[in-house]
Scaffold this active site. Structure first.
Site, PDB file in Angstrom:
ATOM      1  N   CYS A 137      44.107  45.990  33.800  1.00 41.39           N
ATOM      2  CA  CYS A 137      43.410  46.703  32.727  1.00 41.39           C
ATOM      3  C   CYS A 137      44.415  47.328  31.751  1.00 41.39           C
ATOM      4  O   CYS A 137      45.043  46.605  30.989  1.00 41.39           O
ATOM      5  CB  CYS A 137      42.437  47.733  33.322  1.00 41.39           C
ATOM      6  SG  CYS A 137      41.276  48.396  32.118  1.00 41.39           S
ATOM      7  N   HIS A 161      39.413  45.364  37.947  1.00 45.18           N
ATOM      8  CA  HIS A 161      40.061  46.238  38.935  1.00 45.18           C
ATOM      9  C   HIS A 161      39.821  45.800  40.384  1.00 45.18           C
ATOM     10  O   HIS A 161      38.937  46.360  41.046  1.00 45.18           O
ATOM     11  CB  HIS A 161      39.532  47.668  38.775  1.00 45.18           C
ATOM     12  CG  HIS A 161      39.894  48.320  37.490  1.00 45.18           C
ATOM     13  ND1 HIS A 161      41.075  49.000  37.313  1.00 45.18           N
ATOM     14  CD2 HIS A 161      39.244  48.383  36.309  1.00 45.18           C
ATOM     15  CE1 HIS A 161      41.140  49.466  36.073  1.00 45.18           C
ATOM     16  NE2 HIS A 161      40.039  49.102  35.438  1.00 45.18           N
ATOM     17  N   GLU A 199      41.359  46.687  42.901  1.00 50.66           N
ATOM     18  CA  GLU A 199      41.599  47.815  43.809  1.00 50.66           C
ATOM     19  C   GLU A 199      40.351  48.676  43.998  1.00 50.66           C
ATOM     20  O   GLU A 199      40.307  49.514  44.883  1.00 50.66           O
ATOM     21  CB  GLU A 199      42.781  48.665  43.304  1.00 50.66           C
ATOM     22  CG  GLU A 199      42.482  49.605  42.134  1.00 50.66           C
ATOM     23  CD  GLU A 199      42.366  48.910  40.772  1.00 50.66           C
ATOM     24  OE1 GLU A 199      42.429  47.660  40.724  1.00 50.66           O
ATOM     25  OE2 GLU A 199      42.200  49.628  39.766  1.00 50.66           O
TER      26      GLU A 199
END
Lengths: 296, 196
Positions: B81, B179, B181
């Site tokens: 990002c 994302h 994560e």
């Protein structure tokens, strides 16, 4: 695209996760917003008046003019937050309609509802809410808040309440983590929090959402203090644009927040910042001037 | 040496703790990077999501730009990002970038927060991490950037159904505009750790 979903809990909480380790600054003009962005702010809070001026001005403090908020949105590329009154869901609808990135249902404005907060689940835009303790934080998360900030005492430049509220919330979570499971229901009742969220917080060892500190942070040392206490980031309201050299102070607070465990860096960025905001010590204030007690 | 074969996670601002958490759960030694000295000896670097203007400003102020470029010559670097924006050669806004990936990227290309979204991506290149199967990757996009153009030598790894490029690789460098994560799925982290 058929498989896309917007306004989910994950994307609401996710934006706050991307703000962590950063400084969110109160701004009242597009020029201030640009100064904040250039200094490294991770977001700005668009306002008509900073809390220190709301105190001086008196009267009823409401949502800012949407025109001011929209001009600030046009001026910067970072997320823009704006405040609605506690329980004023139409102000929240307006802020959603103009497309702000986060809504702060804030005790800094005059509450519109003496008993209830906004049902934040109904909105696509995420909300941040203030708290003084774990019960209040979990009630707000139960209503749909995707981010929490400890309240401190806004517009004072006195960090004492921010420290007290952060220590209270983080201390209660530490106690909860060591609590046997059979005590959780009574604890949930005692602090007035939803049982499921009490359980989740115990399992995580932290709040299920990001937790910033707010209310009285005025120096790089204040910001690093809150970070070392264990919050995820800081809001700085009146502390920047009520000081002698806002651009410089803003950048110093950003650097101290990133390097919060490095006293050499904090010492260096703290030098020659000019006058801090004058401030008012919270202990000298009459009770009816305290903002943090607003919120139920 | 400070880095000593670890994977570094740039920890100036943003979602770095989530990557440290994920790598630690995978048993991968990792460390936070805030100063140039933290980069010495690293085996790779993750540049997390956050605000690209904040991360860029702090990276310039603390002298991290050249050390990261040096590391990227020989070691894998992954930008997520804001990290993807920071790694790009060209961004439409004026802000510091590393210029590692020969792409043009558009910040907040899908709109403000109200347009942040979740979507399933086809990721056949990840099938090695799933016993040869390839189920979609559930991707989280938050005020996400879009890769507008890629030059020769860059592999497009994933697109949305409308064709928007959201993941790309150039040798041992990788960017994703979403994302991984924030999900429980570690396939992108494993793919990154295998980049040579």
């Amino acid at each position: 695209m058929s498989n896309e979903q917007v306004g989910t809990i994950t994307v609401k909480r996710g934006l706050a996760q991307m703000l962590k380790g950063g400084v969110i600054m109160d701004v009242v003009t597009p020029e201030q917003a640009r100064i904040a962005e250039d200094a490294g702010a991770c977001a700005v809070m668009a306002l008509e008046r900073v809390p220190a001026d709301i105190r001086v001005h008196g009267g009823v403090a409401r949502m800012s003019d949407p025109e001011i908020i929209m001009k600030i949105m046009d001026a910067v590329s970072i997320p823009v937050m704006a405040k609605c009154r506690i329980g004023h869901f139409v102000e929240a609808q307006i802020l959603e309609a103009i497309g702000v990135d986060y809504i702060d249902e804030s005790e800094v404005l005059t509450p519109a509802d003496r008993l209830h907060h906004v049902n934040k689940h109904l909105f696509k835009i995420p909300f941040v809410c203030g708290c003084r303790n774990l019960g209040e934080a979990l009630r707000r998360i139960g209503e749909g808040a995707a981010m929490i900030r400890t309240k401190g005492e806004a517009g004072t430049g006195d960090v004492v309440e921010a420290v007290f509220h952060a220590r209270t919330v983080l201390g209660e979570i530490r106690r909860l983590s060591n609590m046997p499971e059979e005590e959780l229901m009574a604890y949930a009742k005692e602090i007035g929090a939803p049982y499921e969220l009490v359980k989740e917080t115990r399992e995580l060892g932290k709040l299920p959402v990001v937790n910033f500190a707010a209310g009285g942070i005025a120096t790089p040392a204040d910001a690093a203090l809150m970070m070392q206490l264990g919050v995820d980031g800081v809001f700085v309201g009146s502390g920047i644009f009520k000081s002698g050299d806002p651009a410089r102070r803003a950048q110093a607070i950003v650097e101290a927040t990133t390097h919060y465990r490095d006293p050499d860096i904090i010492a260096r960025v703290s030098r020659n910042l000019g006058e801090p905001m004058v401030g008012r010590s919270v202990s000298s204030m009459p009770e009816n001037e305290l903002l943090a007690v607003r919120g139920w | 040496m400070p880095g000593d074969g670890k994977i570094g996670v740039l920890a100036l601002q943003g979602g770095f703790a989530e990557h440290i958490h994920r790598l630690t759960a995978m048993g991968v030694p990792c460390s936070e990077v805030r100063l140039p000295g933290d980069i010495i000896g690293l085996n790779g670097l993750i540049i997390p999501g956050g605000e690209s203007t904040t991360i860029g400003k702090l990276a310039v102020t603390y002298g991290l730009m050249e050390p990261i470029r040096q590391l990227a010559r020989t070691r894998p670097v992954w930008g997520i990002c804001a990290g993807a924006v920071f790694m790009a050669k060209q961004v439409q806004t004026s802000q510091p970038v590393l210029g590692l990936m020969d792409i043009t990227i558009q910040r907040n290309a899908f709109g403000r927060q109200a347009s942040s979204f979740e979507a399933d991506l086809d990721v056949p290149f990840l099938r090695q991490y799933q016993n040869g199967q390839s189920s979609p990757f559930h991707a989280i996009f938050i005020r996400a950037p879009r890769i507008e153009s890629v030059r020769a030598g860059i592999d497009v790894l994933a697109r949305l159904t409308d064709g928007s490029i959201v993941a790309a690789r150039q040798g041992h460098l990788m960017i994703t505009s979403f994302h991984p994560e924030l999900t429980g799925d570690d396939r992108f982290h494993r793919y990154f750790l295998d980049l040579k």
